[in-house]
Motif scaffolding. Sequence first.
Motif, mmCIF file in Angstrom:
data_model
loop_
_atom_site.group_PDB
_atom_site.id
_atom_site.type_symbol
_atom_site.label_atom_id
_atom_site.label_comp_id
_atom_site.label_asym_id
_atom_site.label_seq_id
_atom_site.Cartn_x
_atom_site.Cartn_y
_atom_site.Cartn_z
ATOM 1 N N GLY A 30 8.198 23.592 -29.506
ATOM 2 C CA GLY A 30 7.928 22.724 -30.637
ATOM 3 C C GLY A 30 6.491 22.827 -31.112
ATOM 4 O O GLY A 30 5.609 23.298 -30.396
ATOM 5 N N GLU A 31 6.269 22.377 -32.354
ATOM 6 C CA GLU A 31 4.929 22.382 -32.908
ATOM 7 C C GLU A 31 4.064 21.328 -32.219
ATOM 8 O O GLU A 31 4.571 20.369 -31.646
ATOM 9 N N ALA A 32 2.754 21.517 -32.312
ATOM 10 C CA ALA A 32 1.829 20.557 -31.712
ATOM 11 C C ALA A 32 2.051 19.174 -32.301
ATOM 12 O O ALA A 32 2.292 19.018 -33.508
ATOM 13 N N PHE A 33 1.993 18.189 -31.442
ATOM 14 C CA PHE A 33 2.180 16.799 -31.853
ATOM 15 C C PHE A 33 1.000 16.017 -31.292
ATOM 16 O O PHE A 33 0.930 15.743 -30.103
ATOM 17 N N ASP A 34 0.051 15.690 -32.163
ATOM 18 C CA ASP A 34 -1.145 15.001 -31.678
ATOM 19 C C ASP A 34 -1.378 13.708 -32.447
ATOM 20 O O ASP A 34 -0.593 13.328 -33.317
ATOM 21 N N GLU A 35 -2.478 13.043 -32.115
ATOM 22 C CA GLU A 35 -2.751 11.729 -32.683
ATOM 23 C C GLU A 35 -2.864 11.757 -34.205
ATOM 24 O O GLU A 35 -2.511 10.775 -34.880
ATOM 25 N N THR A 36 -3.328 12.877 -34.747
ATOM 26 C CA THR A 36 -3.467 12.966 -36.205
ATOM 27 C C THR A 36 -2.114 13.091 -36.900
ATOM 28 O O THR A 36 -2.018 12.901 -38.112
ATOM 29 N N SER A 37 -1.082 13.419 -36.120
ATOM 30 C CA SER A 37 0.261 13.581 -36.689
ATOM 31 C C SER A 37 1.009 12.252 -36.775
ATOM 32 O O SER A 37 2.043 12.174 -37.447
ATOM 33 N N LEU A 38 0.535 11.243 -36.085
ATOM 34 C CA LEU A 38 1.265 9.987 -35.988
ATOM 35 C C LEU A 38 1.199 9.168 -37.269
ATOM 36 O O LEU A 38 0.171 9.138 -37.960
ATOM 37 N N TRP A 116 17.095 13.239 -28.569
ATOM 38 C CA TRP A 116 17.369 14.251 -29.591
ATOM 39 C C TRP A 116 17.125 15.636 -29.004
ATOM 40 O O TRP A 116 16.132 16.314 -29.320
ATOM 41 N N TYR A 117 18.043 16.072 -28.139
ATOM 42 C CA TYR A 117 17.871 17.314 -27.387
ATOM 43 C C TYR A 117 17.654 18.550 -28.264
ATOM 44 O O TYR A 117 16.762 19.359 -27.970
ATOM 45 N N PRO A 118 18.452 18.768 -29.319
ATOM 46 C CA PRO A 118 18.263 19.994 -30.104
ATOM 47 C C PRO A 118 16.875 20.088 -30.746
ATOM 48 O O PRO A 118 16.398 21.192 -31.025
ATOM 49 N N LEU A 119 16.237 18.953 -30.979
ATOM 50 C CA LEU A 119 14.899 18.952 -31.571
ATOM 51 C C LEU A 119 13.804 18.937 -30.508
ATOM 52 O O LEU A 119 12.619 18.904 -30.843
ATOM 53 N N HIS A 120 14.220 18.926 -29.227
ATOM 54 C CA HIS A 120 13.266 18.843 -28.114
ATOM 55 C C HIS A 120 12.386 17.604 -28.258
ATOM 56 O O HIS A 120 11.174 17.651 -28.049
ATOM 57 N N ARG A 121 13.046 16.499 -28.581
ATOM 58 C CA ARG A 121 12.333 15.240 -28.781
ATOM 59 C C ARG A 121 13.082 14.097 -28.106
ATOM 60 O O ARG A 121 14.303 14.141 -27.955
ATOM 61 N N GLN A 204 7.438 15.066 -27.421
ATOM 62 C CA GLN A 204 7.746 16.336 -28.074
ATOM 63 C C GLN A 204 7.643 17.459 -27.055
ATOM 64 O O GLN A 204 6.600 17.650 -26.428
ATOM 65 N N GLY A 205 8.735 18.202 -26.870
ATOM 66 C CA GLY A 205 8.728 19.307 -25.920
ATOM 67 C C GLY A 205 7.774 20.412 -26.347
ATOM 68 O O GLY A 205 7.734 20.778 -27.519
ATOM 69 N N ARG A 206 7.018 20.946 -25.373
ATOM 70 C CA ARG A 206 6.085 22.042 -25.631
ATOM 71 C C ARG A 206 6.243 23.123 -24.573
ATOM 72 O O ARG A 206 6.915 22.925 -23.557
ATOM 73 N N GLN A 207 5.627 24.253 -24.795
ATOM 74 C CA GLN A 207 5.734 25.369 -23.866
ATOM 75 C C GLN A 207 5.145 25.029 -22.498
ATOM 76 O O GLN A 207 4.229 24.214 -22.384
ATOM 77 N N ASP A 208 5.680 25.686 -21.478
ATOM 78 C CA ASP A 208 5.187 25.556 -20.100
ATOM 79 C C ASP A 208 5.250 24.126 -19.577
ATOM 80 O O ASP A 208 4.502 23.750 -18.681
ATOM 81 N N ARG A 209 6.133 23.336 -20.147
ATOM 82 C CA ARG A 209 6.341 21.957 -19.734
ATOM 83 C C ARG A 209 5.109 21.074 -19.939
ATOM 84 O O ARG A 209 5.015 19.977 -19.387
ATOM 85 N N LEU A 210 4.165 21.537 -20.755
ATOM 86 C CA LEU A 210 3.012 20.705 -21.100
ATOM 87 C C LEU A 210 3.337 19.960 -22.390
ATOM 88 O O LEU A 210 2.758 20.204 -23.455
ATOM 89 N N HIS A 211 4.276 19.044 -22.272
ATOM 90 C CA HIS A 211 4.801 18.330 -23.427
ATOM 91 C C HIS A 211 3.761 17.363 -24.001
ATOM 92 O O HIS A 211 2.848 16.914 -23.308
ATOM 93 N N ARG A 224 -2.330 0.035 -30.007
ATOM 94 C CA ARG A 224 -3.210 1.172 -29.796
ATOM 95 C C ARG A 224 -2.354 2.365 -29.358
ATOM 96 O O ARG A 224 -1.205 2.206 -28.919
ATOM 97 N N VAL A 225 -2.899 3.548 -29.508
ATOM 98 C CA VAL A 225 -2.180 4.772 -29.153
ATOM 99 C C VAL A 225 -2.887 5.440 -27.987
ATOM 100 O O VAL A 225 -4.114 5.537 -27.949
ATOM 101 N N GLU A 226 -2.113 5.903 -27.015
ATOM 102 C CA GLU A 226 -2.657 6.642 -25.888
ATOM 103 C C GLU A 226 -1.825 7.881 -25.658
ATOM 104 O O GLU A 226 -0.633 7.919 -25.936
ATOM 105 N N ARG A 227 -2.482 8.914 -25.120
ATOM 106 C CA ARG A 227 -1.782 10.130 -24.743
ATOM 107 C C ARG A 227 -1.465 10.055 -23.261
ATOM 108 O O ARG A 227 -2.306 9.627 -22.454
ATOM 109 N N VAL A 228 -0.255 10.468 -22.889
ATOM 110 C CA VAL A 228 0.197 10.428 -21.499
ATOM 111 C C VAL A 228 0.440 11.853 -21.019
ATOM 112 O O VAL A 228 1.018 12.675 -21.747
ATOM 113 N N ALA A 229 -0.021 12.166 -19.818
ATOM 114 C CA ALA A 229 0.200 13.502 -19.266
ATOM 115 C C ALA A 229 1.683 13.745 -19.046
ATOM 116 O O ALA A 229 2.417 12.850 -18.633
ATOM 117 N N PRO A 230 2.140 14.987 -19.299
ATOM 118 C CA PRO A 230 3.571 15.275 -19.137
ATOM 119 C C PRO A 230 3.951 15.366 -17.660
ATOM 120 O O PRO A 230 3.105 15.489 -16.801
#
Length: 230
Positions: A30-38, A116-121, A204-211, A224-230
């Motif tokens: 999947g494409e990068a999904f970061d805080e600016t995308s929210l 939403w498995y087909p979208l890796h989400r 959002q699913g990403r390569q090498d399981r670094l979602h 507030r928004v926080e990022r969580v380690a996959p």
Amino acid sequence: MPELGEVDNGVAASSDVTVRLPNMRVSYDGEAFDETSLAPTWTEQLQLWLDQAVAAGLPEPNAMVLATANADGVPSSRTVLCKGLDERGIVFYTNYTSAKSHDLTVTRYASVTFPWYPLHRQVTVRGEVEKVSAAETAAYWATRPRGSQLGAWASPQSRPVADRRALDNALKAIERRFADVEEIPVPPHWGGWRVRPETVEFWQGRQDRLHDRLRYVCTEDGWRVERVAP
């Protein structure tokens, strides 16, 4: 009979399945999904992803896995359908005498996940629950097909029944009861639950399981928004 590991009528025996399972994996690209995308709010972000799931043609994109626990902490999960989404939370409807409703009445807490498995989400909403108002329930009830309305009256949800015939006979009895009724009333034991979010996590699913996992968290000062380690 085939020996363990042999294939009978095209179906692999259990040992074959066991061998294959460790090797079953999908590469998430999947494409990068970061805080600016929210989106500014969790409701807007969830509606956006839901709309994209619909556009992608996913089956029942509003299906979500509801997890509850009883008074002893024993968990249960099942799939329900999201029938409401706004800033107050996520709404689904069910029998108030069902196992899930008993759990929710005791703990007042739940988690739901849109897979939403087909979208890796996936999106997970967790928080306290409350019953929706009678007016909201009635408004949704009026949109249900007549067959679904009759089924809600006929089914003693989560209780043991003798066999399928018992259910069919119960439905026939309800059909006779409301045969001359144009608008079937809402059963007194039926209505909606709302999950009021404390956290809403977008995965959002990403390569090498670094979602990418971005989580909206409700605080005394707002969200507030926080990022969580996959």
